[in-house]
Design an enzyme around this catalytic site. Structure first.
Site, short mmCIF file in Angstrom:
data_model
loop_
_atom_site.label_atom_id
_atom_site.label_comp_id
_atom_site.label_asym_id
_atom_site.label_seq_id
_atom_site.Cartn_x
_atom_site.Cartn_y
_atom_site.Cartn_z
N GLY A 158 4.21 1.79 -1.98
CA GLY A 158 2.87 2.31 -1.65
C GLY A 158 2.95 4.05 -1.97
O GLY A 158 1.56 4.27 -2.65
N TYR A 159 3.36 4.86 -1.43
CA TYR A 159 3.50 6.06 -1.05
C TYR A 159 3.68 6.73 -2.66
O TYR A 159 2.89 7.86 -2.71
CB TYR A 159 4.96 6.13 0.36
CG TYR A 159 4.30 8.49 0.03
CD1 TYR A 159 3.58 8.00 1.40
CD2 TYR A 159 5.51 8.70 -0.36
CE1 TYR A 159 3.47 9.43 1.28
CE2 TYR A 159 5.67 10.22 -0.35
CZ TYR A 159 4.24 10.34 0.44
OH TYR A 159 4.77 12.03 0.73
#
Length: 254
Positions: A158-159
């Site tokens: 996600g990052y």
């Protein structure tokens, strides 16, 4: 030459200003002459370290506490900034979060949380503040990207997606706004000693592997980003648009 980096009379919004990179950048912009509006999910209403540092160099500090996971709260922040303050000259989008888990175990909740804080909220705030900058024909927007704007990373899907999105958004907005006097650029910090990298630094094997690849031979400090931020906020960078400036101790050149 000094005038190239003079921010006297400018107003800067710095998100994630309570600690780490945001605190370092808020301090540096104040030292260059800017008044600071600090924003963080947990920023103290009075007596914060950011306030003390900014006021110590004779600049004003205005705190806002905002939950960046809440779209409506981000919208209200933009509206409050438009009505309660002088025009914003500089926006530093630093607020961020991270969730570490193997991709097969990375939950929808973690994905949504990271993308909202690290990408969506930053677009919303930039769109609203940027609209006024466009109308005035002047402004500086600085995103905080990452080494994972260039690489895939491990255990942080996600990052990585969000920071890759920040790199693309930086270029997309620069393409639209450069002709109207608004500079949009990003800083890509390398491996800095912040809360986001605590797990890496506490893993002796992983920390050693990281240090072996950094030509500078050390973990960076939040203050290492300060000069880049002042440059991108100041007249010195007036012809710089869509750049992603690594501050990484040479990591990407290795």
């Amino acid at each position: 030459m000094t005038g190239l980096f003079d921010l006297s009379g400018r107003v800067a919004v710095v998100t994630g200003a309570r600690r780490g990179i945001g605190l370092a950048i808020a301090t540096a912009l104040a030292e260059a002459g800017a008044d600071i509006i600090g924003v963080s999910a947990s920023l103290e209403p009075q007596g914060s370290e950011a306030q003390r540092r900014v006021e110590a160099v004779g600049r004003s500090f205005t705190p806002y506490r905002v939950d960046f996971t809440d779209r409506h709260a981000v919208g209200r922040l933009a509206a409050d900034l438009a009505t309660d303050h002088p025009p914003i000259d500089i926006l530093v989008n630093n607020a961020g979060t991270i969730a570490r888990a193997p991709a097969a175990e990375h939950t929808d909740a973690d994905w949504d949380h990271v993308l909202q804080v690290n990408l969506t909220a930053q677009f919303t705030l930039t769109r609203e503040i940027g609209r006024d900058m466009l109308g005035r024909g002047r402004g500086k927007v600085i995103f905080i990207a990452s080494m994972l704007s260039f690489q895939g990373g491990v255990l942080v899907p996600g990052y990585t997606a969000a920071k890759s999105g920040i790199a693309g958004l930086t270029k997309a907005l620069a393409n639209e706004w450069a002709a109207h006097g608004v500079n949009v650029n990003a800083i890509a910090p390398g491996y800095l000693a912040t809360d986001n990298t605590r797990a890496l630094r506490e893993d002796a094997e992983r920390s050693r592997a990281i240090l072996q690849r950094i030509p500078a031979g050390r973990w960076g400090q939040p203050a290492d980003t300060a000069g880049a931020a002042v440059f991108l906020a100041a007249p010195a960078s007036d012809y710089v648009h869509g750049a992603i400036l690594p501050v990484d101790g040479g990591w990407l050149g290795r």
